[in-house]
Design a protein around this motif. Structure first.
Motif, PDB file in Angstrom:
ATOM      1  N   ASP A   4       0.836  -1.210   0.000  1.00  0.00           N
ATOM      2  CA  ASP A   4       0.000   0.000   0.000  1.00  0.00           C
ATOM      3  C   ASP A   4       0.869   1.257   0.000  1.00  0.00           C
ATOM      4  O   ASP A   4       0.601   2.209  -0.739  1.00  0.00           O
ATOM      5  N   ASN A  35       2.505   1.791  -3.406  1.00  0.00           N
ATOM      6  CA  ASN A  35       1.524   2.289  -4.376  1.00  0.00           C
ATOM      7  C   ASN A  35       1.261   3.784  -4.188  1.00  0.00           C
ATOM      8  O   ASN A  35       1.160   4.529  -5.164  1.00  0.00           O
ATOM      9  N   GLN A  43       7.938  -0.322  -7.801  1.00  0.00           N
ATOM     10  CA  GLN A  43       7.198  -1.440  -8.409  1.00  0.00           C
ATOM     11  C   GLN A  43       7.919  -2.760  -8.147  1.00  0.00           C
ATOM     12  O   GLN A  43       7.279  -3.785  -7.920  1.00  0.00           O
ATOM     13  N   ILE A  79       7.006  -3.875  -4.717  1.00  0.00           N
ATOM     14  CA  ILE A  79       5.641  -4.417  -4.729  1.00  0.00           C
ATOM     15  C   ILE A  79       5.649  -5.838  -5.264  1.00  0.00           C
ATOM     16  O   ILE A  79       5.061  -6.744  -4.668  1.00  0.00           O
TER      17      ILE A  79
END
Length: 132
Positions: free
Chosen positions: A74, A77, A118, A121
């Motif tokens: 989270d 992002n 990214q 993630i």
């Protein structure tokens, strides 16, 4: 352990609720006990010496850390969203920089930061998938 003091802390936190002169675990306390049940089970072994670091070297990479990885996803992002807004600002305000090269350098740094976020993630998603 000071049982009355610990009990009072649990009452103050709302983890213990009183009903008919008895104490019961609240909904939140039940969630905590469910979350840590595997860890507590390891500590309840009688007459069996357990050292989590030696006997269970990977215990902390289990389901107890899924919440951490999800929170990090989270965060990454949101960081990507911030980078996109910053990149848009840099592209739409060339006078913010002293020259075109400086503008391009900052935009490239932002693009690299997005890639790195990214990658974090993706790594966290793989870890979660392996745990579940």
């Amino acid at each position: 352990m000071n049982v009355p003091k610990v009990t009072q802390k649990f009452i103050d936190k709302g983890w213990l609720v009183q009903e008919d002169d008895r104490y019961f675990l609240s909904k939140e306390a039940n969630q905590v006990t469910d979350f840590y049940s595997d860890l507590w089970e390891m500590h309840q072994a009688d007459n069996f010496p357990i050292c989590l670091d030696e006997d269970f070297p990977n215990w902390n990479h289990g389901k107890l850390l899924i919440t951490f990885y999800k929170n990090d996803i989270d965060f990454q992002n949101k960081l990507i969203d911030y980078y996109h807004k910053l990149e848009s600002f840099y592209k739409n305000n060339p006078k913010f920089f002293s020259d075109k090269q400086m503008q391009n350098n900052h935009i490239q740094e932002i693009e690299q930061s997005v890639i790195e976020a990214q990658n974090v993630i993706d790594k966290n998603k793989k870890i979660i998938k392996a745990i579940e």
